[in-house]
Design an enzyme around this catalytic site. Structure first.
Site, PDB file in Angstrom:
ATOM      1  N   THR A   1      16.991  37.137  31.468  1.00 30.65           N
ATOM      2  CA  THR A   1      16.602  37.965  30.314  1.00 30.65           C
ATOM      3  C   THR A   1      15.194  38.677  30.765  1.00 30.65           C
ATOM      4  O   THR A   1      14.230  38.161  31.532  1.00 30.65           O
ATOM      5  CB  THR A   1      15.924  37.031  29.065  1.00 30.65           C
ATOM      6  OG1 THR A   1      17.140  36.319  28.820  1.00 30.65           O
ATOM      7  CG2 THR A   1      15.420  37.923  28.158  1.00 30.65           C
TER       8      THR A   1
ATOM      9  N   GLY B   1      20.217  43.477  23.263  1.00 30.89           N
ATOM     10  CA  GLY B   1      21.016  42.432  22.507  1.00 30.89           C
ATOM     11  C   GLY B   1      20.303  41.238  22.524  1.00 30.89           C
ATOM     12  O   GLY B   1      20.052  40.497  21.780  1.00 30.89           O
ATOM     13  N   LYS B   2      20.150  40.677  23.901  1.00 21.02           N
ATOM     14  CA  LYS B   2      19.442  39.346  23.899  1.00 21.02           C
ATOM     15  C   LYS B   2      18.019  39.241  23.301  1.00 21.02           C
ATOM     16  O   LYS B   2      17.822  38.225  22.665  1.00 21.02           O
ATOM     17  CB  LYS B   2      19.364  38.941  25.424  1.00 21.02           C
ATOM     18  CG  LYS B   2      18.768  37.640  25.974  1.00 21.02           C
ATOM     19  CD  LYS B   2      19.529  36.514  25.235  1.00 21.02           C
ATOM     20  CE  LYS B   2      19.052  35.066  25.676  1.00 21.02           C
ATOM     21  NZ  LYS B   2      18.750  34.773  26.980  1.00 21.02           N
ATOM     22  N   LEU B   3      17.266  40.237  23.451  1.00 24.66           N
ATOM     23  CA  LEU B   3      15.994  40.128  22.830  1.00 24.66           C
ATOM     24  C   LEU B   3      16.065  40.090  21.365  1.00 24.66           C
ATOM     25  O   LEU B   3      15.102  39.342  20.698  1.00 24.66           O
ATOM     26  CB  LEU B   3      15.006  41.289  23.417  1.00 24.66           C
ATOM     27  CG  LEU B   3      14.811  41.369  24.880  1.00 24.66           C
ATOM     28  CD1 LEU B   3      13.966  42.673  25.130  1.00 24.66           C
ATOM     29  CD2 LEU B   3      13.678  40.090  25.159  1.00 24.66           C
TER      30      LEU B   3
END
Length: 285
Positions: free
Chosen positions: A99, A173-175
């Site tokens: 990330t 998207g991950k954040l």
């Protein structure tokens, strides 16, 4: 006719990276590994792999390389100073499962361009338990054809692979995913405060909500993947994610927006939540 599977290099055998690498090997992909500490290799006991002495040696024997490292500077060091990009053959794919900043995902793709190496940012969601159970979610950014090429490798450790757009889209998207998780943690913290003042049995209430419509992954994880033993560490990691998230959203919001504020509070509340939460009772066999 025998189909030759791509050779998969792997760097990063930590809490999440190790079970991901095991899943790749268990699926039959030729696994190539480099590790700073030989003790890290213990987690691969029982699966076939080839160990390399240098990052460059690994790159020369890999068609796809997965990186599961701590942060963007670590990825940059391995890719550049470590000689990974230089060692990869044209057409090889470098996948960053960590990330980090979306801007770095775009930068890494630019760094790889002179070597004709493709890059995909593909952070994962699901934690250690999801990796062990091979049910992670991959949020991918990059060229659609390249993502399609590496998707079968992702499928060895993930049940969901979402291609969200170009370079950096997976990181965004991950954040967003992590921000919602932490905001839900704050929802739980506030709910428990109210329930405690009302005199309810908190473990019984949590069991009921886990089984009902108010449940969430944040709640399901408490007392299971998240315990008093690891909550302080996970809280620090979540706050690092929120620092990254703030850098990304700063141009689009003014000041500290309510969602960010709630998510930061949820990350800070995680150790207290772990202490208040008890594992749900197991069903009788």
């Amino acid at each position: 006719m025998t189909v030759l599977l791509p050779r998969v290099g792997w760097i990063g055998l930590g809490d999440q990276g190790a079970p991901m690498a095991r899943a790749v090997a268990e699926a039959g992909y030729p696994l190539h590994v480099w590790a700073r500490r030989r003790s890290s290799l213990d987690v691969l006991a029982g699966v076939p792999y080839q160990l390399h002495d240098t990052v460059a040696d690994l790159g020369a024997d890999s068609d796809i390389v997965g990186l599961c490292l701590g942060d963007d500077p670590d990825v940059r060091e391995v890719a550049t100073t470590g000689g990974l990009l230089e060692s990869l053959e044209p057409g090889a794919v470098l996948v960053n499962h960590g990330t980090g900043l979306p801007a770095f995902a775009a930068e890494l793709a630019e760094l790889a361009m002179p070597y004709r190496v493709e890059v995909v940012d593909a952070p994962v969601s699901g934690g250690h338990v999801g990796a062990v159970e091979k049910r992670l979610t991959v949020l991918a950014g990059g060229d659609p054809e390249v993502v399609a090429f590496v998707r079968p490798v992702f499928a060895t450790f993930a049940t969901t692979v979402a291609h969200l757009g170009g370079h950096g889209a997976g990181q965004i998207g991950k954040l967003l995913n992590n921000t919602l998780l932490m905001a839900n943690q704050q929802n739980i913290a506030e709910l428990l405060d109210v329930a405690g003042r009302l005199g309810l049995d908190l473990p019984a209430l949590l069991d009921a909500i886990r089984a009902g419509t108010g449940s969430s992954v944040a709640l399901q994880s408490l007392g299971r993947a998240i315990t008093p033993d690891n909550a302080e560490h996970l809280s620090r990691l979540q706050l690092i994610d929120m620092d990254i998230y703030r850098k990304v959203v700063a141009p689009f919001v003014s000041g500290l927006d309510p969602l960010t504020e709630r998510a930061v509070a949820g990350a800070q509340a995680l150790p207290r939540l772990a202490r208040l939460t008890f594992p749900p009772p197991t069903a009788a066999g």
